[in-house]
Design a protein around this motif. Structure first.
Motif, short mmCIF file in Angstrom:
data_model
loop_
_atom_site.label_atom_id
_atom_site.label_comp_id
_atom_site.label_asym_id
_atom_site.label_seq_id
_atom_site.Cartn_x
_atom_site.Cartn_y
_atom_site.Cartn_z
N UNK A 1 33.35 55.07 68.10
CA UNK A 1 35.01 54.17 68.54
C UNK A 1 33.90 53.11 69.04
N UNK A 2 34.31 51.16 69.03
CA UNK A 2 34.26 50.46 69.65
C UNK A 2 34.19 50.69 70.83
N UNK A 3 33.58 49.63 72.23
CA UNK A 3 33.91 49.48 73.30
C UNK A 3 34.48 48.23 73.47
N UNK A 4 35.61 47.85 74.26
CA UNK A 4 36.17 46.35 74.38
C UNK A 4 34.90 45.78 75.72
N UNK A 5 35.27 44.78 75.35
CA UNK A 5 34.59 44.19 76.31
C UNK A 5 35.06 43.09 76.66
N UNK A 6 35.32 41.87 77.48
CA UNK A 6 35.38 40.46 78.65
C UNK A 6 34.73 39.71 78.66
N UNK A 7 34.29 39.00 78.55
CA UNK A 7 33.85 37.87 78.35
C UNK A 7 34.85 36.94 79.62
N UNK A 8 33.40 36.04 80.89
CA UNK A 8 33.77 36.03 82.21
C UNK A 8 34.72 34.93 81.68
N UNK A 9 34.65 34.35 81.00
CA UNK A 9 35.35 33.30 80.69
C UNK A 9 37.33 33.12 79.92
N UNK A 10 37.28 34.51 79.04
CA UNK A 10 38.52 35.06 78.84
C UNK A 10 39.19 35.52 80.70
N UNK A 11 38.53 36.19 81.32
CA UNK A 11 39.05 36.83 82.31
C UNK A 11 39.62 35.55 82.85
N UNK A 12 39.04 34.32 83.67
CA UNK A 12 39.72 33.05 83.50
C UNK A 12 40.53 32.79 83.10
N UNK A 13 41.01 32.49 82.07
CA UNK A 13 42.06 32.08 80.83
C UNK A 13 42.73 32.56 81.08
N UNK A 14 42.77 34.11 81.41
CA UNK A 14 44.09 34.68 81.20
C UNK A 14 45.04 34.99 83.35
N UNK A 15 43.60 34.38 83.83
CA UNK A 15 44.46 34.69 85.40
C UNK A 15 44.99 33.14 85.36
N UNK A 16 43.75 32.48 84.53
CA UNK A 16 45.17 31.09 84.70
C UNK A 16 45.31 30.75 84.83
N UNK A 17 46.05 31.19 83.86
CA UNK A 17 47.76 31.37 82.58
C UNK A 17 48.51 31.89 83.30
N UNK A 18 48.29 33.28 84.37
CA UNK A 18 49.19 34.16 84.60
C UNK A 18 49.41 33.03 86.00
N UNK A 19 48.79 32.26 86.75
CA UNK A 19 48.77 31.81 87.69
C UNK A 19 49.55 30.90 87.71
N UNK A 20 49.69 30.66 87.02
CA UNK A 20 50.19 28.89 86.10
C UNK A 20 51.75 29.75 86.27
N UNK A 21 51.85 30.25 85.44
CA UNK A 21 53.31 30.85 84.91
C UNK A 21 53.83 31.09 86.24
N UNK A 22 53.46 32.07 87.16
CA UNK A 22 53.20 32.88 88.31
C UNK A 22 54.54 31.77 89.84
#
Length: 93
Positions: A1-22
């Motif tokens: 089975x493949x691993x799931x990895x997140x690049x730092x840029x993707x984590x930053x994108x997600x946090x920015x979107x969530x912070x904006x909506x919140x």
């Protein structure tokens, strides 16, 4: 089975979107975060399920009409590269 990895840029994108909506709706922000995490967690099982990306070597998972997860796969892992709002300029990953 493949691993799931997140690049730092993707984590930053997600946090920015969530912070904006919140700022306006914390419950909606949490629901979107939960949805993105749940859907991306299933990518290793079927990474080719989603459309071929606009950038060579990538694929795109649409999360609701306005949010897109850009990812790449290889023999070892599925890597989340970016999480974008559909209105954003498409970056080179």
């Amino acid at each position: 089975m493949l691993k799931l990895e997140w690049k730092a840029t993707a984590i930053a994108d997600l946090l920015a979107i969530i912070n904006y909506i919140s700022d306006d709706n914390p419950d909606a922000a949490q629901a979107l975060k939960d949805e993105i995490e749940a859907k991306t967690s299933r990518l290793p099982d079927s990474p080719q399920l989603y459309r071929v990306g606009r950038i060579d070597g990538t694929r795109e998972m649409v999360i609701r009409p306005n949010y897109i997860v850009i990812y790449a796969e290889n023999a070892v892992a599925v890597t989340i590269l970016r999480v974008l709002h559909a209105a954003q300029q498409w970056p080179e990953t």
